[in-house]
Design a protein around this motif. Structure first.
Motif, PDB file in Angstrom:
ATOM      1  N   VAL A   1      -6.123   8.059  -0.684  1.00 53.83           N
ATOM      2  CA  VAL A   1      -6.388   6.743  -0.103  1.00 53.83           C
ATOM      3  C   VAL A   1      -5.076   5.982   0.000  1.00 53.83           C
ATOM      4  O   VAL A   1      -4.093   6.325  -0.658  1.00 53.83           O
ATOM      5  N   TYR A   2      -5.068   4.932   0.827  1.00 55.53           N
ATOM      6  CA  TYR A   2      -3.910   4.031   0.937  1.00 55.53           C
ATOM      7  C   TYR A   2      -4.278   2.715   0.260  1.00 55.53           C
ATOM      8  O   TYR A   2      -5.046   1.919   0.806  1.00 55.53           O
ATOM      9  N   TRP A   3      -3.769   2.506  -0.932  1.00 51.60           N
ATOM     10  CA  TRP A   3      -4.108   1.331  -1.745  1.00 51.60           C
ATOM     11  C   TRP A   3      -2.840   0.678  -2.258  1.00 51.60           C
ATOM     12  O   TRP A   3      -1.785   1.314  -2.352  1.00 51.60           O
ATOM     13  N   ASP A   4      -2.973  -0.587  -2.624  1.00 47.61           N
ATOM     14  CA  ASP A   4      -1.995  -1.241  -3.500  1.00 47.61           C
ATOM     15  C   ASP A   4      -2.421  -0.891  -4.919  1.00 47.61           C
ATOM     16  O   ASP A   4      -3.355  -1.475  -5.471  1.00 47.61           O
ATOM     17  N   ALA A   5      -1.753   0.103  -5.517  1.00 50.85           N
ATOM     18  CA  ALA A   5      -2.205   0.676  -6.790  1.00 50.85           C
ATOM     19  C   ALA A   5      -2.249  -0.376  -7.890  1.00 50.85           C
ATOM     20  O   ALA A   5      -3.176  -0.404  -8.708  1.00 50.85           O
TER      21      ALA A   5
ATOM     22  N   LYS B   1       0.824  -1.203   0.000  1.00 49.28           N
ATOM     23  CA  LYS B   1       0.000   0.000   0.000  1.00 49.28           C
ATOM     24  C   LYS B   1       0.863   1.260   0.000  1.00 49.28           C
ATOM     25  O   LYS B   1       1.952   1.295   0.561  1.00 49.28           O
ATOM     26  N   SER B   2       0.332   2.274  -0.639  1.00 48.47           N
ATOM     27  CA  SER B   2       0.979   3.594  -0.612  1.00 48.47           C
ATOM     28  C   SER B   2      -0.109   4.659  -0.713  1.00 48.47           C
ATOM     29  O   SER B   2      -1.242   4.386  -1.113  1.00 48.47           O
ATOM     30  N   LYS B   3       0.229   5.886  -0.361  1.00 45.60           N
ATOM     31  CA  LYS B   3      -0.727   6.992  -0.393  1.00 45.60           C
ATOM     32  C   LYS B   3      -0.858   7.488  -1.838  1.00 45.60           C
ATOM     33  O   LYS B   3       0.136   7.860  -2.460  1.00 45.60           O
ATOM     34  N   ILE B   4      -2.077   7.478  -2.387  1.00 49.30           N
ATOM     35  CA  ILE B   4      -2.290   7.915  -3.768  1.00 49.30           C
ATOM     36  C   ILE B   4      -3.516   8.817  -3.835  1.00 49.30           C
ATOM     37  O   ILE B   4      -4.402   8.751  -2.974  1.00 49.30           O
ATOM     38  N   SER B   5      -3.559   9.640  -4.876  1.00 52.21           N
ATOM     39  CA  SER B   5      -4.714  10.518  -5.099  1.00 52.21           C
ATOM     40  C   SER B   5      -5.851   9.683  -5.673  1.00 52.21           C
ATOM     41  O   SER B   5      -5.687   8.987  -6.678  1.00 52.21           O
ATOM     42  N   PHE B   6      -6.991   9.748  -5.021  1.00 45.08           N
ATOM     43  CA  PHE B   6      -8.150   8.965  -5.442  1.00 45.08           C
ATOM     44  C   PHE B   6      -8.604   9.366  -6.850  1.00 45.08           C
ATOM     45  O   PHE B   6      -8.846   8.518  -7.712  1.00 45.08           O
ATOM     46  N   VAL B   7      -8.692  10.678  -7.103  1.00 46.51           N
ATOM     47  CA  VAL B   7      -9.168  11.179  -8.406  1.00 46.51           C
ATOM     48  C   VAL B   7      -8.139  10.883  -9.488  1.00 46.51           C
ATOM     49  O   VAL B   7      -8.475  10.403 -10.579  1.00 46.51           O
ATOM     50  N   ASP B   8      -6.844  11.172  -9.217  1.00 50.08           N
ATOM     51  CA  ASP B   8      -5.800  10.930 -10.215  1.00 50.08           C
ATOM     52  C   ASP B   8      -5.723   9.459 -10.602  1.00 50.08           C
ATOM     53  O   ASP B   8      -5.431   9.122 -11.760  1.00 50.08           O
ATOM     54  N   PHE B   9      -5.966   8.574  -9.642  1.00 53.08           N
ATOM     55  CA  PHE B   9      -5.913   7.147  -9.934  1.00 53.08           C
ATOM     56  C   PHE B   9      -6.866   6.788 -11.072  1.00 53.08           C
ATOM     57  O   PHE B   9      -6.495   6.110 -12.028  1.00 53.08           O
TER      58      PHE B   9
ATOM     59  N   ASN C   1      -8.423   9.007 -13.216  1.00 51.51           N
ATOM     60  CA  ASN C   1      -8.098   9.782 -14.428  1.00 51.51           C
ATOM     61  C   ASN C   1      -6.963   9.122 -15.210  1.00 51.51           C
ATOM     62  O   ASN C   1      -7.046   8.942 -16.441  1.00 51.51           O
ATOM     63  N   ASN C   2      -5.906   8.744 -14.522  1.00 53.97           N
ATOM     64  CA  ASN C   2      -4.758   8.131 -15.186  1.00 53.97           C
ATOM     65  C   ASN C   2      -5.130   6.785 -15.792  1.00 53.97           C
ATOM     66  O   ASN C   2      -4.667   6.432 -16.888  1.00 53.97           O
ATOM     67  N   LEU C   3      -5.964   6.027 -15.088  1.00 59.18           N
ATOM     68  CA  LEU C   3      -6.349   4.710 -15.592  1.00 59.18           C
ATOM     69  C   LEU C   3      -7.170   4.836 -16.868  1.00 59.18           C
ATOM     70  O   LEU C   3      -6.926   4.146 -17.864  1.00 59.18           O
ATOM     71  N   ILE C   4      -8.166   5.748 -16.863  1.00 57.56           N
ATOM     72  CA  ILE C   4      -9.055   5.903 -18.031  1.00 57.56           C
ATOM     73  C   ILE C   4      -8.303   6.474 -19.216  1.00 57.56           C
ATOM     74  O   ILE C   4      -8.425   5.973 -20.357  1.00 57.56           O
ATOM     75  N   ASN C   5      -7.476   7.515 -18.976  1.00 54.70           N
ATOM     76  CA  ASN C   5      -6.741   8.133 -20.089  1.00 54.70           C
ATOM     77  C   ASN C   5      -5.587   7.251 -20.562  1.00 54.70           C
ATOM     78  O   ASN C   5      -5.330   7.126 -21.763  1.00 54.70           O
ATOM     79  N   GLY C   6      -4.903   6.600 -19.609  1.00 55.68           N
ATOM     80  CA  GLY C   6      -3.747   5.790 -19.979  1.00 55.68           C
ATOM     81  C   GLY C   6      -4.120   4.541 -20.747  1.00 55.68           C
ATOM     82  O   GLY C   6      -3.343   4.045 -21.564  1.00 55.68           O
ATOM     83  N   LYS C   7      -5.309   4.016 -20.504  1.00 52.54           N
ATOM     84  CA  LYS C   7      -5.748   2.808 -21.208  1.00 52.54           C
ATOM     85  C   LYS C   7      -6.634   3.154 -22.413  1.00 52.54           C
ATOM     86  O   LYS C   7      -7.233   2.258 -23.015  1.00 52.54           O
ATOM     87  N   ASP C   8      -6.723   4.452 -22.750  1.00 55.40           N
ATOM     88  CA  ASP C   8      -7.476   4.904 -23.923  1.00 55.40           C
ATOM     89  C   ASP C   8      -8.939   4.461 -23.848  1.00 55.40           C
ATOM     90  O   ASP C   8      -9.494   3.912 -24.804  1.00 55.40           O
ATOM     91  N   PHE C   9      -9.565   4.706 -22.666  1.00 57.01           N
ATOM     92  CA  PHE C   9     -10.970   4.365 -22.485  1.00 57.01           C
ATOM     93  C   PHE C   9     -11.884   5.583 -22.698  1.00 57.01           C
ATOM     94  O   PHE C   9     -13.081   5.510 -22.414  1.00 57.01           O
ATOM     95  N   THR C  10     -11.338   6.701 -23.142  1.00 60.34           N
ATOM     96  CA  THR C  10     -12.115   7.946 -23.194  1.00 60.34           C
ATOM     97  C   THR C  10     -13.339   7.832 -24.088  1.00 60.34           C
ATOM     98  O   THR C  10     -14.356   8.496 -23.849  1.00 60.34           O
TER      99      THR C  10
END
Length: 778
Positions: free
Chosen positions: A667-671, A633-641, A643-652
């Motif tokens: 949040v503290y997640w295993d990204a 687990k690490s501290k990550i931005s909930f919104v950025d997680f 946004n990056n997933l949708i844009n990075g995987k070309d799901f737009t």
């Protein structure tokens, strides 16, 4: 009908012709186990007799085997180098005139010389926790993941050095292990409670074996979790103890004499079940002036506490153990008519916190009022149980409270009845009163097995379809069958659980407890019989369910191991060969044959991709199915997680994203794992969505809760199948036209629950599916 298959043995170690003495067979197992050179001298039966002599009373094998046909003997194999103690199992085949021998070592070092790499590979593949020690158990050489995941201690603490004995909660088990380590025995099996897996420890069956690895001797330990099995057994033992002690108490009141205090026996039984140090049982009544008082029938002897304690007991004795003041813990239980369970008496509003000289200091207290209708007629008081009292103690003692109420009522009736002044008449009244109130059937047989008493409950025991004579015959048979060595418990006591057929061929389980009482007039048998059919059915059902669950888990683990380890290399080879084939195919000009080959090559590539996805999902599921995966687990931005997933995987173009939380929400997640889970849900939504449809993703976050949902407008899931969609390999009945392995949602669920979240599914046929994930803390 086909003839039955006949199987013949072919596992003998040695076969000799009895007539010629010729050696017809020697197994490779013997050569491996003891060394090939040891057996080079064995040419015939005579030379084997020279190093493997039977005892004088058996003479030689030439005489013994035709005489006895089958033999089991122990002896030492001897030559100039070594003496090996073995057990021989053998038999004689008269048709072939041959003797067949199986040889097993009793305490012999194995000649198998394992390599370090091999043992590491074996431990990693074991489903059960395992660890390899050096010969003295002073160093840990290898552990597998399943053992590390069971540790309650931090590795940083263990790394400084530890004692193996600290893991054994029962020190006698560790002493047995030490004795074995320095013995000549090869292996030992222990069932022990170890400080592993959870606070307070778990029960394991542990197998220790001495093995040889690259000329060094080591100790291999393999652990099998039997905590649930032992817990079930302990619950059953507790039930048996309660029933046994209740039976003893009832019998003690039936067979009491002027030299025996049945109330003390009753208190001893309560202390035995509850494990409390101190206790008393008393009867509550009204004095002539309508003041409430309590007469103590039995109390723990605490005179060993000192002179003050002796003086206090003497004072209570002079007062006839009558209490008239109720401004204390036991008084609160009597006044309020409810159970008082207090594990910190000093802070209790019912305690005066005044210490009476000589009285033991009470560390915890349990008061159980004895009620007749709404009136308190007695009290069971207990104190100083190690670990404190709980609701389970109240539940365990509930039958004793009921019995005490019946006893008090019976004794009051006995005292009021002048016509039963003689001792025998008094006991008959107590017995009849107990019989009328007790749901158990109580029977008394004389030395000739004639009924002296049979309470009315017997008519309900076996149903209304049988006549009295037949029911009594069955009860007598049941008592006599129980009164056999097979069901003996201790002196004069027998207990059985037997299945009985009723008149309509239905079956029921009856538990019978009998006590044999010696009297001057002859022996009498007192029996208590109760219906335990429902309890037995529950136990059998629970045992069957546990066996099926274990069988399925073992099958699933073996299958996933096969997929994950044995499919990957062939698939990689097929894929590589297919790429080479495509390379050479592209060098051929356009022809009809090339088009056909390309079509088949593409089909092969598609099928290989499907298999690779199945292997990937199997690996993921095998990792998370037991919920033992280690999260990074690490501290990550909930919104950025998202946004990056949708844009990075070309799901737009195929995903609609809505944000209902603050930009700086973290949040503290295993990204990595959470990305796999969310991608799985998005992929499912796209797969089942109509053409040009969009998957809707919504996220929300507040200080109290946060989460997300993934929705599609696809085919939906039948309502009756939603419960099973997280089951491995399950696919909805309307999804056969879509590719899938049936493992994805199971992986998603385990990842979410690994992050302490919950997952919910809503779906309607033809309208779509919504998967919601909630987390209650950040």
């Amino acid at each position: 009908m086909k003839n039955q298959l006949i199987t013949y043995t072919d596992n003998e170690d040695l076969i000799f012709s009895l007539s010629s003495g010729e050696l017809l067979k020697i197994s490779s197992r013997l050569k491996t186990l003891f060394g090939a050179k040891f057996w080079e001298k064995i040419l015939d039966l005579n030379s084997y007799e020279g190093i493997a002599c039977l005892s004088p009373d058996l003479d030689s094998r030439l005489v013994a085997y035709p005489k006895y046909m089958d033999l089991k003997v122990s002896y030492e194999l001897t030559d100039t180098d070594k003496r090996l103690k073995v057990v021989e199992y053998g038999w004689y085949n008269p048709k072939a005139d041959t003797i067949h021998l199986l040889i097993f070592p009793v305490a012999v070092e194995s000649n198998f010389n394992l390599t370090h790499d091999l043992i590491v590979d074996l431990l990693d593949k074991l489903v059960d926790p395992a660890v390899l020690f050096n010969r003295e158990m002073s160093n840990v050489i290898v552990t597998n993941y399943n053992l590390i995941s069971c540790l309650n201690n931090r590795l940083s603490e263990l790394g400084k050095g530890f004692q193996v004995s600290d893991f054994f909660l029962e020190k006698l088990d560790y002493q047995s292990l030490l004795f074995w380590v320095y013995s000549n025995e090869i292996s030992i099996q222990l069932r022990s409670k170890l400080d592993l897996k959870k606070k307070g420890g778990c029960w394991f069956d542990v197998s220790f074996s001495k093995i040889k690895i690259e000329e060094d001797y080591c100790i291999l330990a393999i652990l099998k979790d039997v905590d649930e099995q032992v817990s079930l057994s302990q619950i059953q033992e507790k039930r048996n103890l309660i029933f046994s002690r209740l039976s003893e108490v009832q019998i003690s009141f039936l067979s009491k004499s002027k030299y025996f205090n049945p109330y003390q026996h009753f208190l001893d039984a309560i202390l035995d079940v509850s494990k409390a140090k101190y206790g008393f049982v008393g009867e509550v009544s009204q004095s002539e002036g309508s003041a409430r008082l309590m007469k103590i029938h039995a109390v723990t002897d605490f005179s060993f506490e000192g002179k003050d304690a002796v003086d206090l007991l003497e004072k209570l004795k002079n007062d006839q153990f009558i209490f008239r003041h109720f401004d204390n813990l036991f008084g609160a239980s009597i006044r309020l008519g409810k159970v008082i369970c207090e594990n910190n008496p000093k802070r209790s509003p019912y305690s005066k916190n005044v210490h009476v000289p000589g009285h033991p200091i009470i560390e915890n207290f349990l008061g159980i009022p004895i009620l007749k209708r709404k009136e308190v007629v007695g009290l069971i008081g207990l104190g100083n149980k190690e670990g404190g009292f709980s609701q389970s103690d109240v539940d365990d003692l509930s039958p004793f409270a009921t019995t005490y109420s019946v006893i008090l009522d019976a004794i009051k009736t006995e005292v009021r009845s002048e016509e039963f002044r003689r001792e025998s008449s008094e006991k008959s009244l107590i017995l009849s009163t107990l019989g009328e109130h007790s749901p158990d059937t109580i029977a008394v047989l004389d030395s000739a097995n004639r009924f002296q008493l049979l309470t009315p409950a017997y008519k309900k025991l076996l149903g209304p379809g049988l006549g009295d004579e037949l029911i009594q015959s069955k009860i007598r048979h049941l008592i006599l069958k129980t009164h056999t060595p097979k069901y003996h418990q201790f002196k004069g006591n027998y207990r059985s659980r037997l299945k009985v057929k009723l008149y309509d061929q239905e079956e029921m389980w009856l538990e019978t407890s009998i006590n044999v009482v010696e009297r001057e007039q002859g022996e009498i048998t007192i029996a208590f019989i109760r219906d335990v059919t429902r309890q037995m059915q529950q136990e059998i059902s629970l045992k069957s369910s546990l066996e099926k669950e274990i069988e399925f888990k073992n099958f699933l683990s073996d299958f996933l191991s096969l997929v994950s380890h044995d499919f990957k290399t062939p698939l990689a080879t097929l894929n590589s060969s297919l790429d080479i084939g495509m390379h050479y195919l592209n060098q051929i000009g356009n022809t009809v044959i090339k088009e056909k080959l390309e079509r088949h090559f593409n089909k092969m590539s598609s099928e290989i991709n499907i298999l690779q996805n199945l292997v990937s999902h199997s690996l993921d599921y095998n990792r998370f199915a037991t919920k033992d995966s280690i999260l990074s687990k690490s501290k990550i931005s909930f919104v950025d997680f998202f946004n990056n997933l949708i844009n990075g995987k070309d799901f737009t173009d195929s995903v609609s994203f809505k944000n209902f939380c603050l930009e700086d929400f973290t949040v503290y997640w295993d990204a990595f794992l959470m990305e796999r889970a969310v991608l799985n849900l998005i992929a499912n939504g796209i797969k089942y969505n109509p053409e040009n449809g969009k998957v809707e993703i919504e996220i929300f976050g507040t200080p109290e809760t946060h989460g997300f949902s993934v929705s599609d407008a696809g085919i939906g899931i039948p309502n009756e199948e939603i419960t099973y969609i997280f089951t491995p390999f399950f696919r909805a009945s309307n999804s056969s036209e879509f590719q899938g392995s049936g493992l994805g949602l199971g992986i998603v669920k385990n990842v979410i629950e690994g992050h302490e979240g919950e997952i919910f599914v809503e779906s309607k046929i033809g309208e779509g599916t919504r998967v919601s994930v909630h987390f209650n803390k950040r």
